[in-house]
Scaffold this motif. Sequence first.
Motif, PDB file in Angstrom:
ATOM      1  N   GLY A  58     -12.111  -1.089   0.250  1.00  0.00           N
ATOM      2  CA  GLY A  58     -12.778  -2.247   0.818  1.00  0.00           C
ATOM      3  C   GLY A  58     -11.974  -2.960   1.884  1.00  0.00           C
ATOM      4  O   GLY A  58     -12.491  -3.836   2.574  1.00  0.00           O
ATOM      5  N   LYS A  59     -10.698  -2.612   2.027  1.00  0.00           N
ATOM      6  CA  LYS A  59      -9.824  -3.258   3.013  1.00  0.00           C
ATOM      7  C   LYS A  59      -9.432  -2.305   4.141  1.00  0.00           C
ATOM      8  O   LYS A  59      -8.728  -2.693   5.068  1.00  0.00           O
ATOM      9  CB  LYS A  59      -8.551  -3.770   2.340  1.00  0.00           C
ATOM     10  N   ALA A  60      -9.876  -1.052   4.041  1.00  0.00           N
ATOM     11  CA  ALA A  60      -9.467  -0.046   5.015  1.00  0.00           C
ATOM     12  C   ALA A  60     -10.260  -0.191   6.308  1.00  0.00           C
ATOM     13  O   ALA A  60     -11.492  -0.164   6.305  1.00  0.00           O
ATOM     14  CB  ALA A  60      -9.668   1.356   4.441  1.00  0.00           C
ATOM     15  N   ALA A  61      -9.550  -0.367   7.394  1.00  0.00           N
ATOM     16  CA  ALA A  61     -10.162  -0.458   8.721  1.00  0.00           C
ATOM     17  C   ALA A  61      -9.075  -0.375   9.761  1.00  0.00           C
ATOM     18  O   ALA A  61      -7.930  -0.778   9.507  1.00  0.00           O
ATOM     19  CB  ALA A  61     -10.938  -1.770   8.877  1.00  0.00           C
ATOM     20  N   LEU A  62      -9.413   0.171  10.918  1.00  0.00           N
ATOM     21  CA  LEU A  62      -8.455   0.146  12.018  1.00  0.00           C
ATOM     22  C   LEU A  62      -8.392  -1.266  12.575  1.00  0.00           C
ATOM     23  O   LEU A  62      -9.421  -1.912  12.764  1.00  0.00           O
ATOM     24  CB  LEU A  62      -8.866   1.114  13.130  1.00  0.00           C
ATOM     25  N   PRO A  63      -7.210  -1.775  12.835  1.00  0.00           N
ATOM     26  CA  PRO A  63      -7.086  -3.100  13.436  1.00  0.00           C
ATOM     27  C   PRO A  63      -7.625  -3.090  14.863  1.00  0.00           C
ATOM     28  O   PRO A  63      -7.920  -2.033  15.423  1.00  0.00           O
ATOM     29  CB  PRO A  63      -5.584  -3.366  13.413  1.00  0.00           C
ATOM     30  N   PRO A  64      -7.757  -4.255  15.488  1.00  0.00           N
ATOM     31  CA  PRO A  64      -8.246  -4.319  16.865  1.00  0.00           C
ATOM     32  C   PRO A  64      -7.314  -3.550  17.814  1.00  0.00           C
ATOM     33  O   PRO A  64      -6.137  -3.364  17.518  1.00  0.00           O
ATOM     34  CB  PRO A  64      -8.229  -5.817  17.181  1.00  0.00           C
ATOM     35  N   PRO A  65      -7.846  -3.113  18.955  1.00  0.00           N
ATOM     36  CA  PRO A  65      -6.995  -2.455  19.953  1.00  0.00           C
ATOM     37  C   PRO A  65      -5.928  -3.425  20.456  1.00  0.00           C
ATOM     38  O   PRO A  65      -5.962  -4.621  20.176  1.00  0.00           O
ATOM     39  CB  PRO A  65      -7.973  -2.089  21.078  1.00  0.00           C
ATOM     40  N   ALA A 116       0.824  -1.212   0.000  1.00  0.00           N
ATOM     41  CA  ALA A 116       0.000   0.000   0.000  1.00  0.00           C
ATOM     42  C   ALA A 116       0.858   1.261   0.000  1.00  0.00           C
ATOM     43  O   ALA A 116       1.885   1.324   0.681  1.00  0.00           O
ATOM     44  CB  ALA A 116      -0.919  -0.003   1.222  1.00  0.00           C
ATOM     45  N   PRO A 117       0.461   2.296  -0.750  1.00  0.00           N
ATOM     46  CA  PRO A 117       1.187   3.567  -0.740  1.00  0.00           C
ATOM     47  C   PRO A 117       1.220   4.145   0.673  1.00  0.00           C
ATOM     48  O   PRO A 117       0.223   4.096   1.399  1.00  0.00           O
ATOM     49  CB  PRO A 117       0.372   4.451  -1.685  1.00  0.00           C
TER      50      PRO A 117
END
Length: 224
Positions: free
Chosen positions: A126-133, A102-103
């Motif tokens: 479609g893949k963008a999301a914050l990972p779990p805490p 990813a850039p």
Amino acid sequence: MKKSISAIFAGILVLAGCAAHDPPPAAGGRPSPSATPTSGLAAALIPAPPGMRLAYGPEYGAYGSLQATQRGLAALRQAKLDRPQCAMSGQLDATVPEIGKAPAAVVAFVSDKLSITQALVALPPGKAALPPPVAKECRSYHATIGDAQVRYTTEQVRAPRLGAESRAFVTTTSGGGRRLQIGAGMVRHRNVVMTILLVGSTIKPADLRRNIADAYERLAKVVK
């Protein structure tokens, strides 16, 4: 293994653990700025805050290929954790192809008492999301870094409500008579994950929130 922010953050944790009272470099060294910034991320990077000077970057390219990412991972490999599963807890995994390719862009600034690092990663649609805490069992652990024994303690703090998702926490490193804090904030704006890291002897949640908000304001104006 759970993941969130970035290998840059992981490397800072290790560097902070073996640092003296002065804030460590953002990710070790200063690369030559890239001649080909990608995805408009260059314009979204913050300028030098008042009283601070450039310490690293700006660096652009595929996230997994950035010197900052590679040096962060190298620092991690030198540390021995009593809970190995915590090595990447709370971080984006640059070894996952869609993330590593990813850039991305990173820049860091430093003063006598503080360092600030900003990283931007444009994830695939479609893949963008914050990972779990950070995983519960990883909120407190110990690491051996060379001859030093370092304790890491993480506390989640209130994040400003920005973008599609936001998160903030403060990690305290202590050992060998040394103590540093790392304030970490992340915000997702569209498909871009932004992280802001503050490293110093004491990081106040209010200061962390202010820096997150200031950086996000610039990101939101540039990435439409």
